[in-house]
Motif scaffolding. Structure first.
Motif, PDB file in Angstrom:
ATOM      1  N   SER A 115      -1.805  10.246  -6.724  1.00 25.03           N
ATOM      2  CA  SER A 115      -1.163  11.518  -7.045  1.00 25.03           C
ATOM      3  C   SER A 115       0.216  11.271  -7.650  1.00 25.03           C
ATOM      4  O   SER A 115       0.837  10.233  -7.368  1.00 25.03           O
ATOM      5  N   PRO A 116       0.715  12.207  -8.451  1.00 25.75           N
ATOM      6  CA  PRO A 116       2.043  12.027  -9.046  1.00 25.75           C
ATOM      7  C   PRO A 116       3.158  12.019  -8.009  1.00 25.75           C
ATOM      8  O   PRO A 116       4.168  11.340  -8.193  1.00 25.75           O
ATOM      9  N   LEU A 117       2.972  12.732  -6.911  1.00 25.09           N
ATOM     10  CA  LEU A 117       4.003  12.728  -5.870  1.00 25.09           C
ATOM     11  C   LEU A 117       4.057  11.383  -5.155  1.00 25.09           C
ATOM     12  O   LEU A 117       5.135  10.928  -4.761  1.00 25.09           O
ATOM     13  N   GLN A 118       2.910  10.741  -4.972  1.00 23.76           N
ATOM     14  CA  GLN A 118       2.921   9.383  -4.411  1.00 23.76           C
ATOM     15  C   GLN A 118       3.703   8.442  -5.327  1.00 23.76           C
ATOM     16  O   GLN A 118       4.505   7.625  -4.861  1.00 23.76           O
ATOM     17  N   ALA A 119       3.484   8.578  -6.628  1.00 26.96           N
ATOM     18  CA  ALA A 119       4.207   7.735  -7.596  1.00 26.96           C
ATOM     19  C   ALA A 119       5.701   8.008  -7.545  1.00 26.96           C
ATOM     20  O   ALA A 119       6.521   7.086  -7.624  1.00 26.96           O
ATOM     21  N   LEU A 120       6.069   9.270  -7.399  1.00 30.29           N
ATOM     22  CA  LEU A 120       7.487   9.642  -7.312  1.00 30.29           C
ATOM     23  C   LEU A 120       8.132   9.021  -6.077  1.00 30.29           C
ATOM     24  O   LEU A 120       9.246   8.478  -6.147  1.00 30.29           O
ATOM     25  N   LEU A 121       7.438   9.064  -4.961  1.00 28.43           N
ATOM     26  CA  LEU A 121       7.968   8.459  -3.734  1.00 28.43           C
ATOM     27  C   LEU A 121       8.155   6.951  -3.903  1.00 28.43           C
ATOM     28  O   LEU A 121       9.168   6.397  -3.468  1.00 28.43           O
ATOM     29  N   ALA A 122       7.185   6.302  -4.536  1.00 34.85           N
ATOM     30  CA  ALA A 122       7.281   4.860  -4.743  1.00 34.85           C
ATOM     31  C   ALA A 122       8.476   4.515  -5.630  1.00 34.85           C
ATOM     32  O   ALA A 122       9.206   3.555  -5.363  1.00 34.85           O
ATOM     33  N   ALA A 123       8.685   5.302  -6.672  1.00 34.88           N
ATOM     34  CA  ALA A 123       9.816   5.069  -7.567  1.00 34.88           C
ATOM     35  C   ALA A 123      11.138   5.258  -6.831  1.00 34.88           C
ATOM     36  O   ALA A 123      12.081   4.479  -7.002  1.00 34.88           O
ATOM     37  N   LYS A 124      11.214   6.285  -6.005  1.00 32.73           N
ATOM     38  CA  LYS A 124      12.437   6.541  -5.240  1.00 32.73           C
ATOM     39  C   LYS A 124      12.707   5.421  -4.235  1.00 32.73           C
ATOM     40  O   LYS A 124      13.869   5.144  -3.899  1.00 32.73           O
ATOM     41  N   GLU A 146      -4.894  12.344 -16.664  1.00 31.92           N
ATOM     42  CA  GLU A 146      -3.923  13.399 -16.350  1.00 31.92           C
ATOM     43  C   GLU A 146      -2.866  12.866 -15.385  1.00 31.92           C
ATOM     44  O   GLU A 146      -1.676  13.167 -15.515  1.00 31.92           O
ATOM     45  N   LEU A 147      -3.293  12.037 -14.436  1.00 29.88           N
ATOM     46  CA  LEU A 147      -2.348  11.436 -13.494  1.00 29.88           C
ATOM     47  C   LEU A 147      -1.346  10.537 -14.228  1.00 29.88           C
ATOM     48  O   LEU A 147      -0.140  10.610 -13.963  1.00 29.88           O
ATOM     49  N   ILE A 148      -1.830   9.730 -15.162  1.00 34.55           N
ATOM     50  CA  ILE A 148      -0.923   8.859 -15.915  1.00 34.55           C
ATOM     51  C   ILE A 148       0.089   9.688 -16.696  1.00 34.55           C
ATOM     52  O   ILE A 148       1.291   9.378 -16.716  1.00 34.55           O
ATOM     53  N   PRO A 161       0.816  -1.215   0.000  1.00 31.34           N
ATOM     54  CA  PRO A 161       0.000   0.000   0.000  1.00 31.34           C
ATOM     55  C   PRO A 161       0.850   1.266   0.000  1.00 31.34           C
ATOM     56  O   PRO A 161       1.968   1.277   0.510  1.00 31.34           O
ATOM     57  N   MET A 162       0.311   2.318  -0.586  1.00 29.26           N
ATOM     58  CA  MET A 162       0.995   3.604  -0.640  1.00 29.26           C
ATOM     59  C   MET A 162       0.836   4.327   0.697  1.00 29.26           C
ATOM     60  O   MET A 162      -0.038   5.172   0.878  1.00 29.26           O
ATOM     61  N   THR A 163       1.664   3.922   1.661  1.00 29.86           N
ATOM     62  CA  THR A 163       1.700   4.538   2.978  1.00 29.86           C
ATOM     63  C   THR A 163       3.163   4.737   3.358  1.00 29.86           C
ATOM     64  O   THR A 163       4.064   4.208   2.691  1.00 29.86           O
ATOM     65  N   THR A 164       3.397   5.465   4.430  1.00 29.99           N
ATOM     66  CA  THR A 164       4.771   5.648   4.891  1.00 29.99           C
ATOM     67  C   THR A 164       5.416   4.314   5.225  1.00 29.99           C
ATOM     68  O   THR A 164       6.557   4.029   4.830  1.00 29.99           O
ATOM     69  N   GLU A 165       4.691   3.480   5.952  1.00 25.46           N
ATOM     70  CA  GLU A 165       5.209   2.153   6.288  1.00 25.46           C
ATOM     71  C   GLU A 165       5.391   1.298   5.028  1.00 25.46           C
ATOM     72  O   GLU A 165       6.331   0.511   4.919  1.00 25.46           O
ATOM     73  N   GLY A 166       4.480   1.479   4.074  1.00 29.02           N
ATOM     74  CA  GLY A 166       4.601   0.757   2.827  1.00 29.02           C
ATOM     75  C   GLY A 166       5.849   1.134   2.048  1.00 29.02           C
ATOM     76  O   GLY A 166       6.501   0.276   1.439  1.00 29.02           O
ATOM     77  N   LEU A 167       6.220   2.401   2.087  1.00 33.62           N
ATOM     78  CA  LEU A 167       7.435   2.850   1.403  1.00 33.62           C
ATOM     79  C   LEU A 167       8.685   2.271   2.073  1.00 33.62           C
ATOM     80  O   LEU A 167       9.639   1.883   1.392  1.00 33.62           O
ATOM     81  N   ARG A 205       4.145   9.628 -16.166  1.00 35.97           N
ATOM     82  CA  ARG A 205       5.018   9.304 -17.297  1.00 35.97           C
ATOM     83  C   ARG A 205       6.103  10.374 -17.484  1.00 35.97           C
ATOM     84  O   ARG A 205       7.272  10.062 -17.710  1.00 35.97           O
ATOM     85  N   THR A 206       5.710  11.633 -17.377  1.00 36.37           N
ATOM     86  CA  THR A 206       6.666  12.735 -17.526  1.00 36.37           C
ATOM     87  C   THR A 206       7.724  12.696 -16.434  1.00 36.37           C
ATOM     88  O   THR A 206       8.926  12.835 -16.702  1.00 36.37           O
ATOM     89  N   ILE A 207       7.295  12.497 -15.194  1.00 34.38           N
ATOM     90  CA  ILE A 207       8.239  12.472 -14.067  1.00 34.38           C
ATOM     91  C   ILE A 207       9.217  11.310 -14.204  1.00 34.38           C
ATOM     92  O   ILE A 207      10.429  11.480 -14.058  1.00 34.38           O
ATOM     93  N   PHE A 208       8.691  10.126 -14.503  1.00 32.13           N
ATOM     94  CA  PHE A 208       9.575   8.956 -14.616  1.00 32.13           C
ATOM     95  C   PHE A 208      10.564   9.119 -15.770  1.00 32.13           C
ATOM     96  O   PHE A 208      11.729   8.721 -15.658  1.00 32.13           O
TER      97      PHE A 208
END
Length: 214
Positions: free
Chosen positions: A111-120, A142-144, A85-91, A148-151
């Motif tokens: 959100s795109p920032l959640q995706a960025l955190l997951a990628a990091k 728009e989220l996709i 899950p996209m949570t602090t503990e999940g990261l 895509r742009t961030i990645f």
């Protein structure tokens, strides 16, 4: 684009495989519960049946619980991807599992920032839920596009796995944007082949062939 089937139903999995449409499978507790019986047996059957990735979800709330569950789930097969899950503990769990060489799918991303955190954190896949965003009058596509742009900007290897797909148009738009994977219910993926003009053309050809062969 890869097609994953969002299901725990073995008949749907086998039908999609026979049609050459299956690259992997995503499950969750709701899908497994829908099939009834022992979820562990069902998960094992799926992992044995599918050559590609199979996402199995942890339910712990702490990173330690998630990591322990992940190690248990990984015993189902080498193709298991741990759904986190996209949570602090999940990261925290995602980063730890990445270091162990285990594949992860960070889910419930909105959100795109959640995706960025997951990628990091080293996620193998990130799952943005487009249908649920559309359901609250947000633009899932728009989220996709933002992810895509961030990645691409930072050359993250994390794959975009479009989830909560509710229409064929979600898949089309995701493919045009350049998402890596879409996980799709069987009914929707079956609709891809259908078009009224195809049916009309086949009917015309058959009628003309019948006249030629009389």
């Amino acid at each position: 684009m890869e097609f994953f089937l969002d299901t725990a139903n073995i008949d749907e999995i086998r039908k999609a495989q026979s049609q050459g449409l299956l690259d992997g499978v995503t499950t969750n507790p709701t899908l497994l519960a829908r099939e009834g019986g022992d979820w562990r047996k069902q998960a094992q059957i799926i992992c044995n049946e599918v050559e590609g990735p199979v996402s199995l979800e942890v339910m712990g709330e702490t990173a330690e619980e998630m990591i322990n569950e992940a190690e248990d789930l990984s015993n189902f097969g080498k193709n298991v991807v741990i759904k986190i899950p996209m949570t602090t503990e999940g990261l925290i769990a995602t980063k730890a599992l990445h270091k162990k060489g285990m594949k992860t799918n960070v889910t419930l991303v909105f959100s795109p920032l959640q995706a960025l955190l997951a990628a990091k954190a080293g996620a193998t896949y990130v799952s943005p839920f487009v249908g649920r965003l559309d359901g609250i009058s947000h633009d899932g596509m728009e989220l996709i596009s933002q992810i895509r742009t961030i990645f691409d900007n930072y050359e993250f290897p994390t794959k975009i796995l479009v989830a909560s797909v509710r229409t064929p148009l979600h898949v089309l738009d995701s493919a045009l944007i350049g998402a890596d994977v879409a996980t799709i219910p069987f009914k929707i993926i079956s609709d891809f082949v259908k078009h009224p003009l195809t049916d009309q053309g086949l009917a015309t050809f058959k009628a003309d062939w019948d006249r030629l062969t009389k």
